[in-house]
Design an enzyme around this catalytic site. Structure first.
Site, PDB file in Angstrom:
ATOM      1  N   GLY A  84       0.931  -1.179  -0.118  1.00  0.00           N
ATOM      2  CA  GLY A  84       0.156  -0.002   0.070  1.00  0.00           C
ATOM      3  C   GLY A  84       0.665   1.304  -0.071  1.00  0.00           C
ATOM      4  O   GLY A  84       0.200   2.278   0.296  1.00  0.00           O
ATOM      5  N   CYS A 127     -23.835 -11.661  15.551  1.00  0.00           N
ATOM      6  CA  CYS A 127     -23.746 -11.365  14.138  1.00  0.00           C
ATOM      7  C   CYS A 127     -24.503 -12.682  13.509  1.00  0.00           C
ATOM      8  O   CYS A 127     -24.542 -13.651  14.111  1.00  0.00           O
ATOM      9  CB  CYS A 127     -22.565 -11.177  13.549  1.00  0.00           C
ATOM     10  SG  CYS A 127     -21.349 -12.446  13.825  1.00  0.00           S
TER      11      CYS A 127
END
EC number: 2.8.1.4
Length: 484
Positions: A287, A456
């Site tokens: 990155g 979740c």
């Protein structure tokens, strides 16, 4: 329920053989993803579009959300399919469907046609538009910027009304380009650069250099799982975790302070190059952006590349930090990245911005490369599809409950999109919505006299978050397990 998938324009300008291969791969990717959520889905490829059908109307919102994140899709249309007899019948059906919507509105008709007919697309637009104008007194034709655009497609003997258009992420289908290995730290840059290669058609594997212990690895796994689950779940990918604490210790002890940053990056790309070679991966991805930090000057990047032994891709090389953060927000990694500390920057107080090759090589002569080799050999290799199983092994101290106590509060950590689509409603029970990527920063603000049961859909994120909170001293957490 039917969707018409329109392809990324760059696919359409390929040669016939390449275009057919890309469309075939995209069709398989769509099928792999949608089949997990709707067993009635049928995916059929055509020359210039892909058709998706489902018998389960209740799955429409979820299928739309999934299609919006599949690389290779430029946009897709929700369509209503009807039979028709002739041009006048097309007008009659359009009038029936659009009469109420066009009252007191300006409109235009846009038509597309495939197959052999006695009329052209332009004739459809003129005939239907003129008829609507005559039969709806308060409606007016306006060809530029109308209030309503009536979209019609005629596909052989079928009439298609376009109900809605949804944008995709574009790019190439995953699997059309070679595999890459992304050096993932959990920060803004590595998450965005990984996404950019996913979108460009590469299957992205992840290599994580652990410098910060279990909490660091948990945070990175959250980001990796999010990227894979949202954008790349059509394919199996690997997560490789390499414990780099001993390597950092050796650098701190043996390497001159000003050269530490470049040497550390060289050690990372060396290790990543070995992993890439093992799995026949063509390139590694970082990155880095030009000039963003001291190690990211052209001189330093060239020296770092020399140690890689393979191609190094830097999709963010010309991006500003502001652009990168905006992209992170768009793809859903911003809040995870915010909570992730930057470990690489802490080891060098006066880093060189223009390293000299001979000086770097001389410093590396002091380094014991057996430590690096040992770190690579002892790396942990994980199939991301099995991350739930690995997470379960790592959270044996986290209780799973299906029956709630009086002091229990449900903490719904799903994304806002998921909670809007499928709200969690439990009778006589408090439910707090706190997206998983905000748990690390906002959990401490909750009433700590309560016990929080994390929920979740699949139980993966809830287990990761529970372990993270335990690591940070919060013992009032459990994981909600649906009763079977």
């Amino acid at each position: 329920m039917k969707f018409i998938i329109k392809l990324f324009p760059e696919i359409m300008i390929k040669s016939d053989s390449v275009r057919k291969r890309f469309i075939k791969i995209l069709t398989g990717n769509i099928r792999n993803i949608l089949d997990k959520h709707d067993d009635s889905v049928a995916v059929v490829r055509h020359w210039d579009f892909i058709e998706v059908r489902s018998k389960h109307e209740e799955n429409r919102p979820h299928l739309i959300e999934l299609l919006q994140c599949i690389p290779g899709i430029h946009h897709f249309l929700e369509v209503e399919e009807r039979p028709f007899t002739d041009l006048h019948n097309i007008f009659e059906q359009t009038l029936e469907r659009m009469r109420d919507e066009l009252v007191d509105k300006t409109f235009c008709v846009r038509a597309k046609r495939r197959g052999k007919h006695s009329f052209s697309s332009l004739e459809i637009e003129r005939y239907v538009g003129g008829g609507l104008n005559q039969h709806i007194e308060t409606a007016k034709v306006k060809l530029k910027n109308p209030d309503v655009t009536v979209r019609i497609e005629v596909d052989n003997d079928k009439l298609l009304f376009i109900q809605a258009r949804h944008e995709g992420i574009g790019g190439y289908p995953i699997g059309t380009q070679e595999d890459v290995l992304s050096l993932i730290s959990g920060g803004f840059d590595s998450g965005v650069s990984s996404y950019m290669l996913i979108r460009r058609g590469s299957r992205v594997h992840y290599c994580f250099f652990n410098l910060g212990g279990a909490a660091h690895e948990i945070g990175v796994k959250q980001m990796v799982y999010h990227l894979w689950n949202r954008y790349g779940s059509s394919h199996k990918v690997r997560f490789i975790a390499i414990n780099f604490e001993a390597v950092v210790g050796e650098i701190l002890e043996k390497i001159d302070n000003g050269q530490m940053g470049v040497v550390l990056k060289r050690m990372m790309v060396r290790a990543a190059g070995k992993v890439a070679q093992r799995f026949a991966i063509e390139a590694i991805v970082t990155g880095e952006a030009l000039g963003q930090v001291s190690s990211q000057t052209l001189t330093n990047l060239r020296l770092i590349d020399e140690a890689a032994g393979t191609l190094v891709l830097r999709p963010l090389i010309t991006h500003d930090k502001e652009q990168i953060i905006a992209m992170a927000k768009q793809i859903g990694t911003e809040d995870i990245a915010k909570s992730m500390p930057e470990f690489c920057g802490v080891i060098s107080k006066n880093p060189t911005v223009k390293a000299v090759r001979e000086r770097i090589l001389a410093e590396e002569e002091h380094f014991d490369f057996d430590i690096l080799e040992s770190a690579v050999q002892n790396a942990e290799y994980l199939d991301i599809r099995q991350i739930a199983e690995e997470t379960a092994k790592g959270v044996v101290e986290i209780d799973g409950v299906s029956v709630l106590g009086e002091n229990d509060v449900i903490l719904d950590i799903r994304s806002p999109e998921e909670t809007d689509e499928n709200p969690l409603a439990l009778e006589n029970r408090q439910v707090i919505e706190l997206p998983f990527y905000k748990v690390s920063s906002q959990f401490g603000e909750l009433d700590q006299s309560k016990n929080y049961v994390l929920y979740c859909e699949r139980g993966v994120m809830s287990k990761l978050q529970a372990l993270y909170l335990k690591e940070n001293g919060f013992n009032n957490v459990q994981v909600f397990v649906k009763a079977k």
